[in-house]
Structures are given as C-alpha cells and as structure tokens.
Design an enzyme around this catalytic site. Structure first.
Site, PDB file in Angstrom:
ATOM      1  CB  ALA A   1      -0.937  -0.050   1.185  1.00 50.57           C
TER       2      ALA A   1
ATOM      3  NE  ARG B   1      13.750   6.875   1.837  1.00 51.15           N
ATOM      4  CZ  ARG B   1      14.805   5.784   2.135  1.00 51.15           C
ATOM      5  NH1 ARG B   1      15.852   5.819   1.801  1.00 51.15           N
ATOM      6  NH2 ARG B   1      14.145   4.690   2.874  1.00 51.15           N
TER       7      ARG B   1
ATOM      8  CD  GLN C   1      -2.655   0.290   5.077  1.00 49.91           C
ATOM      9  OE1 GLN C   1      -1.754  -0.122   4.092  1.00 49.91           O
ATOM     10  NE2 GLN C   1      -2.681   0.345   6.322  1.00 49.91           N
TER      11      GLN C   1
ATOM     12  N   GLY D   1       0.164   1.890   9.160  1.00 45.35           N
ATOM     13  CA  GLY D   1       1.226   1.083   9.656  1.00 45.35           C
ATOM     14  C   GLY D   1       0.834  -0.583   9.211  1.00 45.35           C
ATOM     15  CB  THR D   2       3.249  -3.103   8.782  1.00 47.65           C
ATOM     16  OG1 THR D   2       3.982  -2.915  10.179  1.00 47.65           O
ATOM     17  CG2 THR D   2       4.504  -2.399   7.867  1.00 47.65           C
TER      18      THR D   2
HETATM   19  C1  UD1 Z   1       9.314  -2.622   8.731  1.00 48.40           C
HETATM   20  C2  UD1 Z   1       9.366  -3.346  10.168  1.00 48.40           C
HETATM   21  C3  UD1 Z   1      10.593  -3.301  10.331  1.00 48.40           C
HETATM   22  C4  UD1 Z   1      11.681  -3.939   9.659  1.00 48.40           C
HETATM   23  C5  UD1 Z   1      11.389  -3.232   8.125  1.00 48.40           C
HETATM   24  C6  UD1 Z   1      12.277  -4.436   7.066  1.00 48.40           C
HETATM   25  C7  UD1 Z   1       7.375  -2.280  11.010  1.00 48.40           C
HETATM   26  C8  UD1 Z   1       6.410  -1.174  11.959  1.00 48.40           C
HETATM   27  N1  UD1 Z   1       8.638  -2.337  10.712  1.00 48.40           N
HETATM   28  O1  UD1 Z   1       9.834  -1.226   8.941  1.00 48.40           O
HETATM   29  O2  UD1 Z   1      10.748  -3.866  11.868  1.00 48.40           O
HETATM   30  O3  UD1 Z   1      12.763  -3.955  10.179  1.00 48.40           O
HETATM   31  O4  UD1 Z   1       9.936  -3.364   7.862  1.00 48.40           O
HETATM   32  O5  UD1 Z   1      12.341  -3.595   6.053  1.00 48.40           O
HETATM   33  O6  UD1 Z   1       6.626  -3.070  10.412  1.00 48.40           O
HETATM   34  N2  UD1 Z   1       2.758  -1.079   4.328  1.00 48.40           N
HETATM   35  C9  UD1 Z   1       1.506  -0.812   3.987  1.00 48.40           C
HETATM   36  N3  UD1 Z   1       0.701  -0.085   4.964  1.00 48.40           N
HETATM   37  C10 UD1 Z   1       1.002   0.754   5.593  1.00 48.40           C
HETATM   38  C11 UD1 Z   1       2.680   0.656   6.297  1.00 48.40           C
HETATM   39  C12 UD1 Z   1       3.327  -0.130   5.306  1.00 48.40           C
HETATM   40  O7  UD1 Z   1       1.074  -1.503   2.977  1.00 48.40           O
HETATM   41  O8  UD1 Z   1       0.375   1.260   6.380  1.00 48.40           O
HETATM   42  C13 UD1 Z   1       3.685  -1.879   3.559  1.00 48.40           C
HETATM   43  C14 UD1 Z   1       4.624  -0.992   2.687  1.00 48.40           C
HETATM   44  O9  UD1 Z   1       4.180  -0.632   1.302  1.00 48.40           O
HETATM   45  C15 UD1 Z   1       5.901  -1.728   2.658  1.00 48.40           C
HETATM   46  C16 UD1 Z   1       5.856  -2.639   3.792  1.00 48.40           C
HETATM   47  O10 UD1 Z   1       4.586  -2.483   4.182  1.00 48.40           O
HETATM   48  O11 UD1 Z   1       5.643  -2.699   1.558  1.00 48.40           O
HETATM   49  C17 UD1 Z   1       6.904  -1.996   4.932  1.00 48.40           C
HETATM   50  O12 UD1 Z   1       6.568  -0.839   5.224  1.00 48.40           O
HETATM   51  P1  UD1 Z   1       7.550   0.220   5.548  1.00 48.40           P
HETATM   52  O13 UD1 Z   1       6.916   1.550   5.957  1.00 48.40           O
HETATM   53  O14 UD1 Z   1       8.732   0.226   4.418  1.00 48.40           O
HETATM   54  O15 UD1 Z   1       8.234  -0.518   7.059  1.00 48.40           O
HETATM   55  P2  UD1 Z   1       9.579   0.035   7.665  1.00 48.40           P
HETATM   56  O16 UD1 Z   1       9.752   1.194   8.310  1.00 48.40           O
HETATM   57  O17 UD1 Z   1      10.515  -0.319   6.673  1.00 48.40           O
END
Ligand code: UD1
Ligand code: CA
Length: 449
Positions: A10, A15, A75, A80-81
């Site tokens: 999502a 960047r 979403q 958040g994840t």
């Molecule tokens: C996340 C992890 C971190 C881990 C890292 C590895 C969390 C809170 N943290 O951090 O522990 O070391 O990945 O790369 O999970 N996404 C959504 N919806 C959201 C947020 C994110 O679909 O609301 C998706 C993003 O598109 C991406 C993935 O989830 O594909 C990871 O999200 P990202 O924001 O990159 O997490 P990190 O901060 O890298």
C-alpha cells in the site's frame, strides 16, 4: 496445511520520486510485486491477498495479471503494517490454516526460506524471519532469549542497548491466520511513529502464553527497495544471482556480466550465450542453441541446435524450430521458422510462416503492414527467396518455389515456380565510357577555372 499469503503493497514509496507506485517498479522486467508473489508460490498458497493503497487500481491490475485469483483489499490510509494486515481480515474470514505476510518491496525472499518458515511453525506459534545485518541502520531489532523471540522493537523506539542488537526484522511473519488477526486487533499505536506496528504481535503473542521463534536468512534476501539507487542495486543483485544459477545449471555464458536476463528467462543445458546478449521477458532457449553476441530477444522461443546472431533481433512471437539459422541484422516478429530454415543477413520477417529447409536471401522483407492492417506471408518448404525480395502480404509462396533477386512479389507463387517481379535489364554498349569521359572533362574544366 493451507496457506494464505498476505502481501503488503500500500505504501507510496516517496523516495522513489515517481508517479508509479513503488511495488510496480520493475526488476528484470517484472514489477517488484511479482517477484514477491512468485516467491510465495513455493508455498502453494490457497489464497493470496494483496493490500493496496497508493495507486490501488494499478497495483490491483498488476497483482491480477500475475495471478487472476489474487484478492485485493484497499488500505485507504497507511497507518502502519499491522493496520495493513488488518485490512485483509474480510478475505480471511473462516480461513483455516497459516497466513504468511510478505512485503511487496522486498522481492528476493527465497522459496527455501519461506519453506523453512512454514516448517518452523511446527515449533512456534509466531515465526519471524530475521537476519544478521552488517549495518542494522533503522531496521526493527529482534530481542531474543535463547531460542525464544521475546519482542521486536522498532529503531525509533529502541534503547541504546537495543540498537546494538544486529539481529533484525525482515518483516516476514508466519502464524495461524485467525491467531494473527486476533493479535493484530490488539495492536495499538502508542509509539514514536504513531503507527500500528505489525512486529508488536510478538510481545502480544507471548503475553497470551503463545511462543515466538526466528528463522534466519541471508541479508541479501531481505534487500528492500526504497529509492532508484536501491532499485538499481536490486537489479544488479538479481542479474548476478540469475547468471550464477544459469552457470550452475550448465549454460555457457562467455562473459556473464554482459548478459542481461529477464525474471522469467529459461535457458536449457549446454546452450551457449555469447557476450552482450539482452533478454526481454518471455524467452525460452532450448538445450544446445547458440545465441551469438549483441543479440536482443524478447517473447520468443529458440529450439535446440539453432544459431541466432550476432546482432539479431527476435521480437514477440518469433519461434525458431530446430537447427534454424538467423544471422546479423535480421529482425523477426510473430513468425515461425521451420526446421533448418535460414535467414542469415539483413532481413525483416514479420507475421510470417517459413517452411522447413527454406532459405531467405539477404535483404528480404515481408511488407506486412499497409498502414492500417497487418497481413501474413506464408512460404512453403525448401523454397528459395532471392536476395532483396519484397514480399507484399498477404502472399503465399509454395513449396520448392523461387523468387528472383530484387523481386517485389505481390501475388501468390505456385509450388515449384520461379517468380520474377522486377524490371527487365537493358544494356547500352559503350554508354558508360562516354558518360565517364564527359563527366571527367567537366571536372577538369572546373578545376582550371
Ligand atoms: C518494517 C518493520 C521493521 C523491519 C523493516 C524491514 C514495521 C513497523 N517495521 O519497517 O521492523 O525491520 O520493515 O524492511 O513493520 N505498508 C503498507 N501499509 C502501511 C505501512 C506499510 O502496506 O500502512 C507496506 C509498505 O508498502 C511496505 C511494507 O509494508 O511494502 C513495509 O513498510 P515500511 O514502511 O517500509 O516499513 P519499515 O519502516 O521499513
Ligand atoms: Ca521499508
């Protein structure tokens, strides 16, 4: 046991500085999302749920192009994840089995690793994929005690001691699907980022008396893409790994670092690939075929014993039977060359069928396009197309027929016939000598003046 894949896709990927959502940027001609979906196929998932948000329509279309049965949930706001995983709940209602969460921007998780995670579920309720980071940077840290995973702490929330931990969170998680959804529903957002963190389910699981464990993988597998520079690095890593796999499988690459492969390139044992060959998507090369230097291939099939190039271009729908030869500056599109057929020099064959044993002379062109429609050229077996023949389609040349060099062939040629479609030659004795003399005299006069 049934497995459901949940793929998080999502995010915007700020960047990347792009109008295209991050997961649709391509590595080796396939959107990153497809790489993640393909890795998940190892588990033969009963269900695949893709969580889309930013540019959701485009992401959904790409997901369903790869797997028409993929379910896509939206979403709307990226909170958040854990919040992302929660959106998959309606698609997992009544699902009995495990759920595995993958990230759409982490394309290199291997099938072996995912299988190891599925196996580790026999000993833990929640399994997290971790890796030892050379530079842990801003990754979440895994807090362990012996075999047990106690909790995951995000970099932003970590104490200095926790930041010293090098065992990091890849983001990939496996658990019973319904347990996962229950744990997710308990995740709050009281943290430094104000987000719902998926990694929080580890501590929540333990609070309920469930166990959590870690499966380790190589750092290279968890490579995430957040910028164009990282995309380029991911491309290079994919190319290097694919070249190494082909070499191990018995393919000769004369200069591996100059050969560019697509995500789905298939090359048989004992095939030989010379330097500077580029593969677009959808290419299969059979065993023993030889692709000579500087050739460009996409959407085509090359059978055993065929020789292609140097400097050949095979476009989508080019199908070369066994022992065919396609030489320099020959372009083939949507055309079949039968066994042993040859087109060795400076030729365009488009929308055509060439029978076995037929020789296509240098400079032959199928004129397949009238400005509006495309038309087919059909040439029989053991025919001989003279150099510089224009075949104005639709047109058929029969078995064993010939065309004279320089012919423009506008009507069908019967089997065994010779077709001449060119102006008759006229000879003028002495004319050239007289013309040269006149021109040289003129030049001499100019040079004096
Ligand atoms: C996340 C992890 C971190 C881990 C890292 C590895 C969390 C809170 N943290 O951090 O522990 O070391 O990945 O790369 O999970 N996404 C959504 N919806 C959201 C947020 C994110 O679909 O609301 C998706 C993003 O598109 C991406 C993935 O989830 O594909 C990871 O999200 P990202 O924001 O990159 O997490 P990190 O901060 O890298
Ligand atoms: Ca990330």
């Amino acid at each position: 046991m049934s497995i459901a894949l949940i793929i998080l896709a999502a995010g915007k990927g700020t960047r990347m500085e792009s109008d295209l959502p991050k997961v649709l940027h391509r590595i080796a001609h396939a959107p990153m999302l497809w790489h993640a979906m393909r890795a998940g196929q190892a588990l033969e998932p009963a269900r695949t749920v893709v969580v889309a948000g930013h540019e959701a329509e485009a992401v959904a279309a790409a997901a369903q192009e790869y797997d028409p049965e993929a379910r896509v949930v939206i979403q709307a706001e990226q909170l958040g994840t854990a919040h992302a995983v929660a959106q998959a709940a309606p698609e997992l209602e009544g699902f009995e089995g495990d759920a595995i969460v993958l990230y759409g921007d982490t394309p290199f998780i291997s099938q072996d690793t995912l299988e190891a995670m599925a196996r580790a579920r026999a000993s833990h309720d929640v399994v997290v994929l971790g890796f030892d980071a050379a530079d842990p940077g801003r990754y979440g840290r895994l807090v362990t005690e012996g075999d047990a995973l106690l909790r995951i702490v995000e970099y932003k929330d970590a104490s200095p001691e926790e930041r010293d931990i090098t065992l990091c969170n890849s983001g990939v998680v496996a658990a019973d699907a319904q347990t996962l959804l229950t744990l997710i529903s308990e995740v709050g957002n009281d943290n430094a980022a104000g987000e719902y963190y998926l990694p929080d389910i580890v501590a929540l699981a333990r609070a309920r008396g469930l166990t959590a464990g870690v499966v380790h993988c190589a750092e290279a597998e968890t490579l995430g893409v957040n910028s164009r520079a990282e995309l380029a690095a991911a491309e290079a890593a994919f190319q290097a790994a694919t070249r190494a796999r082909l070499l191990a499988d018995g393919v000769t690459l004369h200069a591996p670092e100059t050969v560019y492969l697509a995500w789905d390139t298939v090359i048989g044992r004992d095939a030989e690939i010379e330097p500077n060959v580029i593969f677009g998507p959808g290419v299969t090369i059979e065993t023993g075929a030889r692709i000579r230097a500087f050739s460009h291939l996409e959407g085509c099939h090359v059978s055993r014993g065929a020789i292609v190039g140097p400097f050949a271009r095979l476009r989508p729908g080019a199908e070369l039977a066994e022992d065919t030869h396609v030489g320099n500056f020959v372009e083939i599109k949507n055309a079949y060359l039968g066994e042993g057929a040859k087109a060795n020099h400076l030729t365009y064959l488009g929308d055509a069928e060439i029978g076995e044993g037929t020789n296509i002379g240098a400079g032959t062109i199928t004129c397949n396009y009238d400005g509006v429609f495309k038309h087919r050229t059909t040439i029989g077996r053991n025919a001989f197309i003279g150099s510089d023949t224009m075949l104005v389609a639709p047109v058929t040349v029969g078995d064993g027929a010939m065309t004279g060099s320089g012919s423009v062939i506008t009507s069908d040629v019967a089997p065994g016939a010779l077709a001449l479609g060119r102006a008759k030659q006229v000879d003028k004795p002495g004319f050239a000598t007289r013309l040269f003399n006149m021109l040289r005299a003129k030049k001499a006069k100019q040079n004096k003046g």
